[in-house]
Design a protein around this motif. Sequence first.
Motif, PDB file in Angstrom:
ATOM      1  N   PRO B 307       0.823  -1.221   0.000  1.00 27.67           N
ATOM      2  CA  PRO B 307       0.000   0.000   0.000  1.00 27.67           C
ATOM      3  C   PRO B 307       0.854   1.267   0.000  1.00 27.67           C
ATOM      4  CG  PRO B 307      -0.662  -1.488   1.779  1.00 27.67           C
ATOM      5  CD  PRO B 307       0.561  -2.062   1.172  1.00 27.67           C
ATOM      6  N   MET B 308       2.001   1.205   0.667  1.00 26.95           N
ATOM      7  CA  MET B 308       2.817   2.418   0.740  1.00 26.95           C
ATOM      8  C   MET B 308       3.549   2.693  -0.571  1.00 26.95           C
ATOM      9  SD  MET B 308       4.022   2.695   4.656  1.00 26.95           S
ATOM     10  CE  MET B 308       4.124   1.033   5.261  1.00 26.95           C
ATOM     11  N   TRP B 309       3.934   1.605  -1.265  1.00 27.94           N
ATOM     12  CA  TRP B 309       4.530   1.822  -2.587  1.00 27.94           C
ATOM     13  C   TRP B 309       3.554   2.589  -3.481  1.00 27.94           C
ATOM     14  CZ3 TRP B 309       6.371  -3.886  -3.236  1.00 27.94           C
ATOM     15  CH2 TRP B 309       7.666  -4.001  -2.721  1.00 27.94           C
ATOM     16  N   VAL B 310       2.268   2.187  -3.381  1.00 28.82           N
ATOM     17  CA  VAL B 310       1.267   2.761  -4.274  1.00 28.82           C
ATOM     18  C   VAL B 310       0.862   4.172  -3.817  1.00 28.82           C
ATOM     19  CG1 VAL B 310      -1.073   2.487  -5.176  1.00 28.82           C
ATOM     20  CG2 VAL B 310       0.407   0.479  -4.907  1.00 28.82           C
ATOM     21  N   PHE B 311       0.569   4.302  -2.511  1.00 29.04           N
ATOM     22  CA  PHE B 311      -0.085   5.526  -2.044  1.00 29.04           C
ATOM     23  C   PHE B 311       0.870   6.615  -1.556  1.00 29.04           C
ATOM     24  CE2 PHE B 311      -3.556   2.380  -1.330  1.00 29.04           C
ATOM     25  CZ  PHE B 311      -4.456   2.923  -2.227  1.00 29.04           C
ATOM     26  N   SER B 312       2.075   6.228  -1.167  1.00 29.75           N
ATOM     27  CA  SER B 312       2.869   7.196  -0.418  1.00 29.75           C
ATOM     28  C   SER B 312       3.705   8.141  -1.272  1.00 29.75           C
ATOM     29  CB  SER B 312       3.757   6.469   0.584  1.00 29.75           C
ATOM     30  OG  SER B 312       2.955   5.949   1.615  1.00 29.75           O
ATOM     31  N   GLY B 313       3.432   8.184  -2.569  1.00 29.01           N
ATOM     32  CA  GLY B 313       4.098   9.175  -3.402  1.00 29.01           C
ATOM     33  C   GLY B 313       5.580   8.924  -3.580  1.00 29.01           C
ATOM     34  N   VAL B 314       5.934   7.665  -3.931  1.00 33.67           N
ATOM     35  CA  VAL B 314       7.338   7.384  -4.237  1.00 33.67           C
ATOM     36  C   VAL B 314       7.643   7.851  -5.654  1.00 33.67           C
ATOM     37  CG1 VAL B 314       9.060   5.590  -4.549  1.00 33.67           C
ATOM     38  CG2 VAL B 314       7.432   5.436  -2.654  1.00 33.67           C
ATOM     39  N   PHE B 315       6.832   7.365  -6.606  1.00 36.29           N
ATOM     40  CA  PHE B 315       7.105   7.635  -8.031  1.00 36.29           C
ATOM     41  C   PHE B 315       6.226   8.749  -8.597  1.00 36.29           C
ATOM     42  CE2 PHE B 315       8.338   3.208  -7.312  1.00 36.29           C
ATOM     43  CZ  PHE B 315       9.658   3.262  -7.734  1.00 36.29           C
ATOM     44  N   PHE B 316       5.066   8.953  -7.995  1.00 39.25           N
ATOM     45  CA  PHE B 316       4.208  10.042  -8.473  1.00 39.25           C
ATOM     46  C   PHE B 316       3.479  10.637  -7.270  1.00 39.25           C
ATOM     47  CE2 PHE B 316       2.025   6.007  -8.772  1.00 39.25           C
ATOM     48  CZ  PHE B 316       0.832   6.247  -8.119  1.00 39.25           C
ATOM     49  N   SER B 317       2.972  11.831  -7.458  1.00 37.30           N
ATOM     50  CA  SER B 317       2.370  12.534  -6.325  1.00 37.30           C
ATOM     51  C   SER B 317       1.051  11.873  -5.913  1.00 37.30           C
ATOM     52  CB  SER B 317       2.107  13.986  -6.716  1.00 37.30           C
ATOM     53  OG  SER B 317       1.297  14.585  -5.741  1.00 37.30           O
ATOM     54  N   TYR B 318       0.856  11.722  -4.591  1.00 36.71           N
ATOM     55  CA  TYR B 318      -0.393  11.111  -4.116  1.00 36.71           C
ATOM     56  C   TYR B 318      -1.574  12.060  -4.248  1.00 36.71           C
ATOM     57  CZ  TYR B 318       0.925  13.628   0.148  1.00 36.71           C
ATOM     58  OH  TYR B 318       1.296  14.587   1.034  1.00 36.71           O
ATOM     59  N   GLU B 319      -1.316  13.301  -4.678  1.00 37.14           N
ATOM     60  CA  GLU B 319      -2.424  14.251  -4.873  1.00 37.14           C
ATOM     61  C   GLU B 319      -3.393  13.749  -5.934  1.00 37.14           C
ATOM     62  OE1 GLU B 319      -2.758  16.809  -2.977  1.00 37.14           O
ATOM     63  OE2 GLU B 319      -0.748  16.987  -2.085  1.00 37.14           O
ATOM     64  N   ARG B 320      -2.934  12.788  -6.758  1.00 40.34           N
ATOM     65  CA  ARG B 320      -3.806  12.272  -7.808  1.00 40.34           C
ATOM     66  C   ARG B 320      -4.928  11.402  -7.266  1.00 40.34           C
ATOM     67  NH1 ARG B 320      -0.612  11.042 -13.143  1.00 40.34           N
ATOM     68  NH2 ARG B 320       1.001  12.632 -13.056  1.00 40.34           N
ATOM     69  N   PHE B 321      -4.783  10.946  -6.007  1.00 36.78           N
ATOM     70  CA  PHE B 321      -5.845  10.109  -5.450  1.00 36.78           C
ATOM     71  C   PHE B 321      -6.983  10.991  -4.965  1.00 36.78           C
ATOM     72  CE2 PHE B 321      -2.127   7.329  -5.083  1.00 36.78           C
ATOM     73  CZ  PHE B 321      -2.633   6.215  -5.727  1.00 36.78           C
ATOM     74  N   PRO B 322      -8.220  10.424  -4.882  1.00 38.45           N
ATOM     75  CA  PRO B 322      -9.381  11.234  -4.482  1.00 38.45           C
ATOM     76  C   PRO B 322      -9.174  11.881  -3.115  1.00 38.45           C
ATOM     77  CG  PRO B 322     -10.056   9.041  -5.189  1.00 38.45           C
ATOM     78  CD  PRO B 322      -8.577   9.040  -5.187  1.00 38.45           C
ATOM     79  N   ALA B 323      -9.822  13.014  -2.931  1.00 42.49           N
ATOM     80  CA  ALA B 323      -9.647  13.787  -1.697  1.00 42.49           C
ATOM     81  C   ALA B 323     -10.043  12.997  -0.458  1.00 42.49           C
ATOM     82  CB  ALA B 323     -10.457  15.072  -1.785  1.00 42.49           C
ATOM     83  N   VAL B 324     -11.039  12.091  -0.630  1.00 51.00           N
ATOM     84  CA  VAL B 324     -11.535  11.317   0.512  1.00 51.00           C
ATOM     85  C   VAL B 324     -10.409  10.512   1.173  1.00 51.00           C
ATOM     86  CG1 VAL B 324     -13.464   9.867   1.211  1.00 51.00           C
ATOM     87  CG2 VAL B 324     -13.420  10.875  -1.080  1.00 51.00           C
ATOM     88  N   VAL B 325      -9.513   9.958   0.342  1.00 56.34           N
ATOM     89  CA  VAL B 325      -8.490   9.072   0.910  1.00 56.34           C
ATOM     90  C   VAL B 325      -7.233   9.827   1.323  1.00 56.34           C
ATOM     91  CG1 VAL B 325      -9.303   7.007  -0.287  1.00 56.34           C
ATOM     92  CG2 VAL B 325      -7.596   8.464  -1.381  1.00 56.34           C
ATOM     93  N   GLN B 326      -7.168  11.116   1.027  1.00 58.91           N
ATOM     94  CA  GLN B 326      -5.958  11.872   1.350  1.00 58.91           C
ATOM     95  C   GLN B 326      -5.551  11.797   2.830  1.00 58.91           C
ATOM     96  OE1 GLN B 326      -3.811  13.418  -0.742  1.00 58.91           O
ATOM     97  NE2 GLN B 326      -4.944  12.861  -2.575  1.00 58.91           N
ATOM     98  N   PRO B 327      -6.524  11.943   3.779  1.00 57.99           N
ATOM     99  CA  PRO B 327      -6.098  11.862   5.188  1.00 57.99           C
ATOM    100  C   PRO B 327      -5.451  10.521   5.528  1.00 57.99           C
ATOM    101  CG  PRO B 327      -8.346  12.668   5.003  1.00 57.99           C
ATOM    102  CD  PRO B 327      -7.945  12.235   3.635  1.00 57.99           C
ATOM    103  N   PHE B 328      -5.976   9.424   4.941  1.00 54.86           N
ATOM    104  CA  PHE B 328      -5.397   8.100   5.214  1.00 54.86           C
ATOM    105  C   PHE B 328      -3.998   8.004   4.626  1.00 54.86           C
ATOM    106  CE2 PHE B 328     -10.000   7.556   5.140  1.00 54.86           C
ATOM    107  CZ  PHE B 328     -10.198   7.031   6.414  1.00 54.86           C
ATOM    108  N   ILE B 329      -3.852   8.517   3.403  1.00 54.71           N
ATOM    109  CA  ILE B 329      -2.544   8.480   2.762  1.00 54.71           C
ATOM    110  C   ILE B 329      -1.525   9.256   3.584  1.00 54.71           C
ATOM    111  CG2 ILE B 329      -1.254   9.264   0.746  1.00 54.71           C
ATOM    112  CD1 ILE B 329      -3.652   8.590  -0.965  1.00 54.71           C
ATOM    113  N   LYS B 330      -1.971  10.406   4.101  1.00 50.93           N
ATOM    114  CA  LYS B 330      -1.028  11.240   4.853  1.00 50.93           C
ATOM    115  C   LYS B 330      -0.679  10.636   6.205  1.00 50.93           C
ATOM    116  CE  LYS B 330      -1.741  15.589   2.571  1.00 50.93           C
ATOM    117  NZ  LYS B 330      -2.519  16.824   2.525  1.00 50.93           N
ATOM    118  N   ALA B 331      -1.515   9.692   6.672  1.00 53.59           N
ATOM    119  CA  ALA B 331      -1.232   9.066   7.961  1.00 53.59           C
ATOM    120  C   ALA B 331      -0.241   7.903   7.818  1.00 53.59           C
ATOM    121  CB  ALA B 331      -2.524   8.572   8.594  1.00 53.59           C
ATOM    122  N   LEU B 332       0.072   7.512   6.582  1.00 55.11           N
ATOM    123  CA  LEU B 332       1.022   6.400   6.398  1.00 55.11           C
ATOM    124  C   LEU B 332       2.438   6.878   6.711  1.00 55.11           C
ATOM    125  CD1 LEU B 332      -0.267   4.912   3.008  1.00 55.11           C
ATOM    126  CD2 LEU B 332      -0.529   3.924   5.294  1.00 55.11           C
TER     127      LEU B 332
END
Lengths: 309, 379
Positions: B307-332
């Motif tokens: 999940p962190m490879w995908v969501f945590s903005g290693v290769f591309f910015s996580y801003e592309r994910f929907p706003a709803v999931v942003q708080p979860f992404i930022k908590a990783l």
Amino acid sequence: MPAIECRGLRKTYDGKVEAVRGLDLEIQPGECFGLLGPNGAGKTTTIEILEGLLAPTAGQVTLLGRTWQKHARDLRELLGISLQETRFSEKLSVRETLDLFASFYRHPRAAAEIMQELELTEKADSWVGKLSGGQKQRLAVATALVGNPQILFLDEPTTGLDPQSRRQLWEIVRGFQRRGGTVLLTTHYMDEAERLCDRIAIVDHGQIIAQGTPAQLIARLGGHHVVEFATSAGDGANNQELWRMLPGVDSVHEDDGMLLLNVREPHQTIPALLAAVENQGAQLVHLTTRQASLEDVFVHLTGRHLRED
Amino acid sequence: MHTVKPTDPEAQAKGADMQPMPLRPSRPRLNGRWAGYTHLLLARMRELKREPEVIFWVFVFPLLLALGLGIAFRNKPADVAPVAVVSGPGAQHALELLQASPQHAAIHADMLTDAQALKGFRVGKYALVIEPKADGSFQYRYDPARPESVLALDQIDDALQTAAGRRNALTTAAKISSEPGARYIDFLIPGLLGMNVMNAAMWGIGFALVEMRQRKLLKRYLATPMRRSDFLLALTSSRLVLMLVEVGLLLGFGVLVFHMRVLGSLASILLVGTVGALSFAGIGLLTACRAEKIESVSGLINLVMLPMWVFSGVFFSYERFPAVVQPFIKALPLTALNDALRATILEGAPLTAQGGRILIMAIWGGISFILALRWFRWV
């Protein structure tokens, strides 16, 4: 004060399997004591409880007057342990492995000295992964000795080794004992127990079924000799009472089609045996005599062999 | 006392030529409090050094990744849009308009027959075909599925309209922004650093521990007076040493090869890296606290990291994910580490501005560590 003492030792796994069922031991300083028994008899569970690696379900353990509850760290300094199977880091050399283990003890012995004693000096800079089975086993014992222990625990130290490596290890154990150390080892090799141990406890199903010096145990068979035979009639098992009545016979049992007589005086028994076979109108198809061994003691006590493989 | 038994002549002979063993060690040594820790760390570093795979995955692989992605996504000058103009009346007019447009430098136009133009368009040689009509209008032929065709449509239409005299209703201006610090490689290198800290801790602590447990080496250590805390500390320290090397290597590579600009101080970068490494050390420890087989811990490690490879903005910015999931992404924890590394390296943000991210990493690491110690299985 005994070096190792335990009373009423019990270990139950998952509330069901009883690996150890009420075991008492008392081992004196300077003694080499062997726990002998088949696989699954509870030897390893027993030795690991004594080593403080497993908690017993019930019972007391005292080592050199100390208990695991109160003196765990002191005891660790005083014990040298070789587990049944440890695979040390393959990419460390023998010397590095020994130095590492030495660093855990307050007053370790020098790695070089241990290597010389255990004939590992020429392998000092070899990676552990490149050692032979015998060398690896000697390294395992070396890591146990490097802390300068008073008691040495060895769990099946020679299983899977060639005869020469086994003798080498026996000599190491004797050397430790000569310096006043106490040894507790487990084995399922009869000859190992007979040659190495001052006293032996035969363990089966989690209990001690016999205990004493090798000579005492063999003496318990009654006869020191075993006569093994088979007749052409092939019905020997049906007349066990007949063979029991022969002069000098202490006990009789059958094993794999052969009849085994434990006898005190073979020169009295054998002529009588030949006459009895002739009386039956049968012929002997097999006859050997030999010294009784611990294997015979075990078969006598349990009706089974130590190693059934 | 037991002596060599006479029934064993071979052993007796052997015993005779063995040198007498000393009753006491010849050189009694006294080990200090940290002897065990020092030797454990030393042994761990030696093992890592002697494992070629470790050297490759920890040090070489991230550099190759940075090099490959840095080259593939390097900032190129804007592509020239290749267009075909179908010959006929009006074709010349189209060419003149394109030539006169302000965008003429970014357009390459060829006049071709209808068939040639279509063939060239089909094989991708041209992004767009301009077909002049009898009434003086132009018809565009484009493929909405080809991004360069869509771009060319806008670009050419804009060029033709402007050249023909269209006036913009609104005055706008665009400014070029491809300074070091805003390029993909600048975004990538802190991300790779964060990912590497995570990978190294998960494999170097999680996997290594389970392997030692499977080899019964943990149990063997437990049978010595070794302090358990020293052992875990040494394992963690070895990751910190690797992290230091890794930061130097990746940043040095970015600076030398891609002329990356590092704005933050090395001390604050290393501090952020240390917090990240400790946090993932705790998570690695927790992942490995019960597993008995390396197969099962491999699965767990991947489950934690994926999940962190995908969501945590290693290769591309996580801003592309929907706003709803942003708080979860930022908590990783990896998001926090990557964000903190980027802010420090690329913007020179002070550590005081990173409090939230450092707290997130500390919470993950701290809770994992406490649970791991409670559940840890040594034997």
